[in-house]
Design an enzyme around this catalytic site. Structure first.
Site, mmCIF file in Angstrom:
data_model
loop_
_atom_site.group_PDB
_atom_site.id
_atom_site.type_symbol
_atom_site.label_atom_id
_atom_site.label_comp_id
_atom_site.label_asym_id
_atom_site.label_seq_id
_atom_site.Cartn_x
_atom_site.Cartn_y
_atom_site.Cartn_z
ATOM 1 N N CYS A 120 -10.588 21.877 33.749
ATOM 2 C CA CYS A 120 -10.274 21.650 35.168
ATOM 3 C C CYS A 120 -11.339 22.292 36.055
ATOM 4 C CB CYS A 120 -8.888 22.210 35.487
ATOM 5 S SG CYS A 120 -8.268 21.723 37.112
ATOM 6 N N CYS A 121 -11.709 23.534 35.749
ATOM 7 C CA CYS A 121 -12.750 24.213 36.522
ATOM 8 C C CYS A 121 -14.088 23.486 36.401
ATOM 9 C CB CYS A 121 -12.909 25.656 36.048
ATOM 10 S SG CYS A 121 -11.576 26.764 36.542
ATOM 11 N N CYS A 203 -8.012 28.494 43.734
ATOM 12 C CA CYS A 203 -7.110 27.353 43.866
ATOM 13 C C CYS A 203 -5.661 27.833 43.870
ATOM 14 C CB CYS A 203 -7.327 26.375 42.718
ATOM 15 S SG CYS A 203 -8.971 25.633 42.689
ATOM 16 N N CYS A 229 -14.199 31.257 36.649
ATOM 17 C CA CYS A 229 -14.163 29.796 36.586
ATOM 18 C C CYS A 229 -15.330 29.234 35.790
ATOM 19 C CB CYS A 229 -14.167 29.201 37.992
ATOM 20 S SG CYS A 229 -15.646 29.593 38.945
#
Length: 234
Positions: A120-121, A203, A229
């Site tokens: 996702c990062c 986030c 991240c």
């Protein structure tokens, strides 16, 4: 010009004996060295407010990129509006990922930030920054040495192997208290989440408040054996 290919450790030195602990000198050197080929990657945390204020003194039209993952806190988006009002000449670019959240879910499943936070990062932060840095010789970051073990050896000027670029870190010697003292002294806007236990704000899906005495990165990806991240791995 100092580049990734010509970088040598301690090739540039700065005095730390001023109010900004060398930050203004570092920024002045960076913008003189790279002109319009340098960008500040800003997450709009409290360190970011300090850097934006300092950068505005050195180069009021500087490029600033915000990696808009589409899952930031609403407070972060509201802060960006305030920063635009405070520093209207800064060129703030909100960089979007190639995939929307719906497209990402179709390809990788719902809630990728839970099932595979590294991927996702990569999709929502690392790849967009790669694209942002493609045309730049250097970038600026708000890393401080006291933030975590992984950041305690950061230098003012770094050879960034992750992005094959020069990474400039003006605030390495600043403490948490000094950051806040500067914010209050100059009446800078900041994210109100800092007032309710969020020292580091990323986030919304992956950021929790931190208890008293906790590391500033403890609230990031809690329970995932992850505190970065991937933007700042060397």
């Amino acid at each position: 010009m100092l580049t990734y290919e010509t970088w040598k450790e301690n090739s540039v030195s700065f005095s730390e004996e001023d109010e900004t602990k060398g930050a203004l000198s570092v920024l002045s050197w960076a913008y003189n060295e790279y002109k319009d080929e340098i960008v500040y990657a800003c997450s709009f945390g409290v360190e970011g407010m300090v850097l934006l204020h300092l950068i505005n003194q050195v180069n009021p039209s500087a490029k600033v990129v915000f990696l808009d993952t589409n899952v930031h806190f609403q407070e972060t988006y509201e802060l960006i509006k305030k920063v635009r009002e405070r520093f209207p000449s800064l060129n703030i670019i909100e960089k979007q990922p190639e995939l929307t959240l719906d497209e990402q879910a179709k390809l990788h499943g719902e809630k990728l930030w839970e099932s595979n936070p590294n991927l996702c990062c990569s999709i929502r932060k690392i790849l967009p920054l790669e694209k942002s840095l493609a045309a730049e010789k250097a970038w600026i970051s708000g890393l401080r040495r006291e933030q975590s073990e992984t950041r305690k050896h950061t230098q003012f000027i770094n050879q960034d192997r992750r992005f094959q670029s020069i990474k400039v870190c003006p605030l390495i010697h600043w403490t948490w208290k000094e950051v806040w003292r500067y914010v209050y002294k100059h009446s800078l806007p900041y994210n109100p989440l800092h007032d309710v236990g969020y020292p580091s704000i990323g986030c919304e899906k992956c950021t929790l408040p931190v208890g008293d005495g906790g590391n500033s990165r403890d609230g990031r990806w809690a329970g995932k054996m992850k505190t970065e991240c991937g933007l700042h791995f060397q």
